[in-house]
Structures are given as structure tokens and as C-alpha cells.
Write a protein that holds these residues in place. Structure first.
Motif: not given
Length: 482
Positions: A197-219
Motif C-alpha cells: 500500500g505504500i511506495p518503496a523508499d525513494d533514495p533521493a529523499h533519504r538523508n545522505s549524511a553519514p550516520l552519527d553513531l556517537p550522537g545516537a548512543v548519547l541521545g
């Protein structure tokens, strides 16, 4: 990182909810499970204690472990979904959620059930941010977004209202494990609806920045410590909570420093400076605080002071659920007639009025409690819908899952803080335990006085937040897209 505000894609989007009913059904089911999960299992705790020989501490961790991981991990999984695909994360999360619930059939000890519940909490956090983010992928029109959000919320509220009752009926004929196994076919239904029922993710609309793992852990650490500290305040008092609260403050400071100094933060704090976003989050925090006050107090008052049975107390809370359901179809009309600039303060005003009525008059007659529950429910429904849509509309398209997670987390943390405040004031007023309130008129009066003080204190904080939010929102048109 993209900073463009959500814009409609070139392809025309549906013009009615009926056109995308499988998607709406799937997202509604996901939200239903999120609302039900802990409340349904709470009905089975006595049976679990008997079957698994579980201690009071075990039972606490069976429920608290789920809540901590669910609330703490939403922001991190929201950021992951924005990078790798919200729909993909939702489908993976639902699949793992089904497996985690099915694992209850292998449980033989309290520790194993705690582990299963922890796994369920993690997988639920994977799906939660995507509910609203995927809903916003379906429509352009503001009225359709309001309508879809209201419908999805209504399904969850219906489940919340009837879930414990259904759970109790199930336990009359089936083992308690059934309450978790029932989530498996529900998850499969959601997977099928979202997959087709929902279209597949469009790569153009994804966040292209590197994943902030330290920030994710701290948050994640900060949110979990905040939720855990609030739990400790309610259950054991400030002395037990202060060390955890101190660690939470240190973690929060480290998180802010990390996000402000790294080139690719998990969440850009500059986005919160947008008037519409910051106002909506303030509204949601105010609603979380206010609803915690009345939710925590009413059931205790009905049972401990007035001597109602648990079943009668559950019926006593029905005005809140009934009004939330009844007003759902009218939220869009209210917003259309008044505009968000007037509808949000009006809804917040209804919540504040309900809190004041409960604080000052709730001890005298149930009618005042019913009025307070109805007012807070109506106002909460209006504000929650407007705030949720506003947050999502005010953030970049590649951060919609993060925005949805931020919205949910703000309410959850605020609600935990509100319960901690009420619990602290009540505990300070009583010389004994809550159980002694039922047998002592003096203790009952102390309880009611402390509830009045706590509710008025939280109402004052809510009023400050609402006033600030209304003034902040008034700047949004002039600074749109800032």
C-alpha cells in the motif's frame, strides 16, 4: 544534509483516504499495537507471577524494560530510518516484532520473559517513527493529513479503551502467552498492508549524511536515563533517583556538545529554532505533563479514597476515552474554521481548564472528574493532531522519521516527568504508603490535598509552555522556512 521544507513530489498524490486504505489500515494497526502492548500485558501480571514464580522486581522489569527501550531508542531508529529508508525500517521492524513476540512460547523463567519484552521494545521502537512519517508520504493536502492522523489515532485509542477488557476475557480461556502471540498475525497484516500500500523508499529523499553513531548512543542514553530517573522518583523517591538523574544530565550535555560540533549531527538543533517546530514541541510537552497529572491521580483517587473497584475505576475513566473518540471527526473542521493559530491555543486552554477543575473540585463529586476528563481529552486530541502535523511539515523531507520520533519522545519524557512530580508531592504529603489511604480519613485528605497541589503546579508549568508556544507559533508565517 537537505534543509528544504517538505515539498510535494511531481507525481500527484491521492485525494482521499479511501484511495490508500491498505496503507491507512497498516499504519493504524501499527499504532494500535504501540498503544496496546504494555496495557494488555499488565492484566496478566498476576498470572505471570504465579506461572513463572516471578518476584515484584521481575514484574517491574517486564513492563519497565519494554518502556525504557521503546522510549529511548525511537530517536536513534528515526535517524536510521531517514538514512536507509522509512518503509524499509518499518517492514524490518514489524518482521522482528512478530518474531520477538512469538519467542514468548519458549519462555520458562522471569529472566527469559524480561529478555523477550526487551526485544519487543526494541522492535517497537523501530516501527514507531515510521507511522506518521509514512502517513505524510501519502498526501499533500493539509486536511487529508489531519484526517489520516486523526483516524490512525482513533484506532489506537479504541484499542487502548477495549484492550485491557479484551485481555481479561482472553485470560479466562487461554494462557497469558496468547496476549503476546496475538501480536504476530497483527504484525503480518501490517506488513502486507504497508508492503503493497505504500511506495518503496525513494533514495533521493533519504538523508545522505553519514550516520552519527556517537550522537545516537548519547541521545538514547539520555532519554533512557531520563525515563528511568522519573520511574525511580515515583517508586523509590529522589534519593534513589538522583544518581541516575546526574548521569542523565552529564549524558544530555555530552549529546548537545556532540550535536553542535559534529559536521553531520543525528539531529540538527537549528531545526528546533523554526517557530512552527519549537511551538509544536512545546505544545506536546505541555500536553504530556498535563495528561500525566490527571491520568496518574484519577484512578488512585477513585479506588483509594472513594473505594471504587478496579473495574469501576476503569469505567470512571471512560469520559476521557469517549470524548477522544467522539471529537476525532471534528478536529479537521475545528482547524478549518479557526486555523491552527487559534485552534491549538483553544485546545490547550481546554486541557488547562480541565486540570484546574479537577484540582479544585474533583474531590467533591465524580461529575467534576467527568467534566475534567472530557475537557482534557477534547483539548488533547485537538492539540496533539495539530502539533504532530506541524512538526512533520516543519522539518526537511529527509528527517521526517526523526521528526516523528522527536514528537513522540517529547510527550513520553514530559509524561514521565509529570508523573514523577505528582508522585513526589503525594509521597511527601503521606506519612505512610498509598495503601493506607483507604483506611484513614486523615491520609485520604492528605492525598487529596497533595493531588491538588501537584495538579495546580503542573497546570502552571503547562500554562507557561502553552503561552510561549502560542507566541512562538505566531512568528511562524513571517519566518517560514528559516
Amino acid at each position: 544534509m537537505s534543509t528544504a521544507v517538505l515539498e510535494a513530489p511531481e507525481k500527484a498524490r491521492p485525494t482521499s483516504l479511501r484511495a490508500v486504505w491498505p496503507a491507512i489500515l497498516g499504519l493504524s494497526v501499527v499504532f494500535l499495537v504501540e498503544m496496546l502492548d504494555n496495557s494488555v500485558l499488565n492484566v496478566a501480571l498476576p498470572r505471570i507471577s504465579q506461572d513463572l514464580n516471578a518476584s515484584a522486581s521481575d514484574l517491574q522489569w517486564i513492563t519497565t524494560g519494554y518502556s525504557l527501550l521503546f522510549g529511548g531508542l525511537m530517536m536513534a531508529f528515526g535517524a536510521i530510518a531517514d538514512k536507509f529508508g522509512t518503509r524499509r525500517m518499518m517492514l524490518i521492524g514489524l518482521s522482528l516484532f512478530a518474531l520477538a513476540n512469538l519467542a514468548v512460547l519458549l519462555v520458562h523463567t522471569p529472566g527469559q520473559l524480561i529478555a523477550v519484552r526487551a526485544a519487543v521494545g526494541v522492535t517497537a521502537a523501530m516501527t514507531a517513527p515510521g507511522t506518521m512519517a509514512l502517513c505524510f508520504r501519502l498526501f499533500d493536502a493539509e486536511n487529508l493529513l489531519m484526517r489520516a492522523t486523526s483516524l490512525i489515532t482513533t484506532v489506537g485509542l479504541v484499542g487502548m479503551a477495549v484492550g485491557p477488557t479484551v485481555g481479561g476475557l482472553v485470560l479466562q480461556v487461554l494462557p497469558w502467552e496468547t496476549l503476546l502471540v496475538m501480536n504476530v498475525p497483527i504484525a503480518v497484516l501490517a506488513i502486507l498492508c504497508i508492503r503493497f500500500g505504500i511506495p518503496a523508499d525513494d533514495p533521493a529523499h533519504r538523508n545522505s549524511a553519514p550516520l552519527d553513531l556517537p550522537g545516537a548512543v548519547l541521545g538514547t542514553t539520555t532519554i533512557i536515563l531520563a525515563l528511568w530517573s522519573a520511574t525511580q522518583v515515583v517508586e523509590h523517591g529522589w534519593r534513589h533517583a538522583l544518581p541516575w538523574l546526574g548521569l542523565g544530565v552529564v549524558s544530555a550535555v555530552a549529546f548537545v556538545v556532540r550535536e553542535r560540533t559534529t559536521a553531520h549531527p543525528m539531529f540538527d538543533f537549528a531545526l528546533i529554532k523554526r517557530p512552527a517546530v519549537s511551538a509544536a514541541l512545546a505544545y506536546e510537552a505541555a500536553m504530556g505533563l498535563g495528561m500525566a497529572a490527571i491520568t496518574f491521580s484519577v484512578s488512585l483517587q477513585l479506588q483509594l479514597v472513594w473505594g471504587w473497584s478496579p473495574a469501576q475505576a476503569a469505567l470512571g475513566n471512560l469520559p476521557q476515552v469517549i470524548v477522544m473518540l467522539a471529537i476525532g471527526p471534528f478536529v479537521e473542521k475545528i482547524v478549518d474554521r479557526l486555523g491552527t493559530g487559534k485552534a491549538a491555543p483553544l485546545g490547550a486552554g481546554a486541557v488547562l481548564a480541565g486540570l484546574v477543575i479537577y484540582a479544585l473540585l474533583g474531590r467533591y463529586d465524580y461529575v467534576w472528574i467527568a467534566v475534567a476528563l472530557a475537557l482534557t481529552a477534547a483539548g488533547m486530541r485537538v492539540v496533539a493532531t495539530i502539533a504532530g502535523v506541524t512538526v512533520m511539515r516543519g522539518l526537511p523531507e529527509d528527517q521526517t522519521s526523526t521528526g516523528a520520533a522527536l514528537s513522540d519522545t517529547s510527550q513520553e519524557v514530559a509524561g514521565s516527568i509529570g508523573m514523577a512530580v505528582v508522585g513526589t508531592i503525594v509521597a511527601a504529603a503521606l506519612t505512610g504508603s498509598l495503601a493506607e489511604v483507604a483506611g484513614s480519613p486523615a491520609a485520604a485528605r492528605s492525598f487529596e490535598n497533595s493531588v491538588t497541589v501537584a495538579t495546580l503546579a503542573l497546570t502552571a508549568v503547562c500554562a507557561v509552555l502553552v503561552t510561549w508556544a502560542a507566541r512562538r507559533a505566531a512568528k511562524a508565517p513571517a519566518e517560514h522556512g528559516a
